[in-house]
Design an enzyme around this catalytic site. Structure first.
Site, short mmCIF file in Angstrom:
data_model
loop_
_atom_site.label_atom_id
_atom_site.label_comp_id
_atom_site.label_asym_id
_atom_site.label_seq_id
_atom_site.Cartn_x
_atom_site.Cartn_y
_atom_site.Cartn_z
N ASP A 119 34.39 -59.04 -9.63
CA ASP A 119 35.47 -60.02 -9.68
C ASP A 119 34.98 -61.45 -9.50
O ASP A 119 33.92 -61.69 -8.92
CB ASP A 119 36.48 -59.74 -8.55
CG ASP A 119 37.35 -58.53 -8.85
OD1 ASP A 119 37.01 -57.77 -9.77
OD2 ASP A 119 38.35 -58.35 -8.13
N HIS B 35 31.65 -58.45 -6.21
CA HIS B 35 31.90 -59.83 -6.64
C HIS B 35 30.62 -60.46 -7.17
O HIS B 35 29.65 -60.61 -6.41
CB HIS B 35 32.44 -60.66 -5.47
CG HIS B 35 33.80 -60.23 -5.01
ND1 HIS B 35 33.99 -59.18 -4.13
CD2 HIS B 35 35.04 -60.69 -5.33
CE1 HIS B 35 35.28 -59.03 -3.92
NE2 HIS B 35 35.95 -59.92 -4.64
ZN LIG Z 1 39.27 -62.21 -6.85
#
Ligand SMILES: [Zn+2]
Length: 232
Positions: free
Chosen positions: A47, A194
């Site tokens: 993400d 991430h």
């Molecule tokens: Zn996010």
């Protein structure tokens, strides 16, 4: 009587907080958070990128290990790093919507603003890759009736996760984060990472190596969930 009312209000409040904050609750928006399967297949998701420095290294690791992933990108970052987004697609990864600006205020935004956040990200992806994504992940996993309505209206499928790596918590070592993921891993899982994190490449390598040594195979979200990533 008064106590009963207080307990009822507290209960309803707790329920509403859970319904909004837990992407798996499915109260306001049905998100796919895992697959039901007996096979040892799992999916990697990243993400908040693309990040100019960290994402290329993540892509290198995925290429080296021949591992497909899904990148839930932020529209503004797509516009700043279009080459990285094209590289994701060229190397067989899925690029999906994670709003245009990833604002923490999305859950208190109007329907029009939520639609604009979703549309602008879709446009940034479409302009860059010539593909219209159909997958969306709500920032922070937070949903509410307005976000739910916007996602349905725009024909997007919401995707959650079943394993949160907690990779953004800075005091945790890569080993700790990797072990947290590996200990929980079951067939059908969707792992949340991430690519904006500095060590994302090293963490990805550890998770891929250890999961593979335990017999797991990484597949795309399309294959894992039997969904379509892009419009025809
Ligand atoms: Zn996010």
């Amino acid at each position: 009587m008064c106590w009963i009312a207080i307990i009822a209000v507290a209960g309803i409040t707790l329920f509403m907080v859970w319904a909004s904050a837990d992407v798996g609750s499915g109260i306001y928006l049905k998100s796919l958070c895992r697959a039901t399967t007996r096979d040892k297949v799992v999916a990697l998701t990243f993400d908040d990128g693309p990040h100019a420095e960290h994402t290329p290294r993540v892509l290198d690791v995925l290429k080296e290990h021949n591992t497909p992933a899904t990148f839930f990108v932020v529209g503004g970052n797509v516009e700043r790093n279009p080459e990285l987004v094209r590289r994701m697609v060229n190397e067989g990864h899925i690029v999906a919507n994670h709003t245009y600006s990833h604002r923490g205020t999305l859950p208190i935004s109007s329907y029009r603003r939520v639609c604009a956040e979703l549309n602008r990200c879709n446009e940034a992806i479409a302009t860059t890759t010539r593909r219209r994504t159909m997958l969306f992940r709500p920032p922070f996993g937070v949903t509410n009736p307005i976000i739910g309505r916007a996602v349905r209206e725009l024909g997007l499928q919401s995707i959650g996760w079943s394993i949160r790596s907690l990779d953004t918590i800075s005091h945790r070592s890569r080993e700790e984060v990797c072990q947290r993921v590996i200990r929980r891993l079951r067939g059908g899982d969707i792992i949340l990472l991430h690519d904006r994190c500095e060590d994302a490449d090293k963490l990805a390598r550890m998770i891929i190596t250890q999961a593979t040594s335990q017999g797991y195979r990484f597949v795309s979200l399309e294959e894992l969930l039997n969904v379509k990533a892009y419009e025809d």
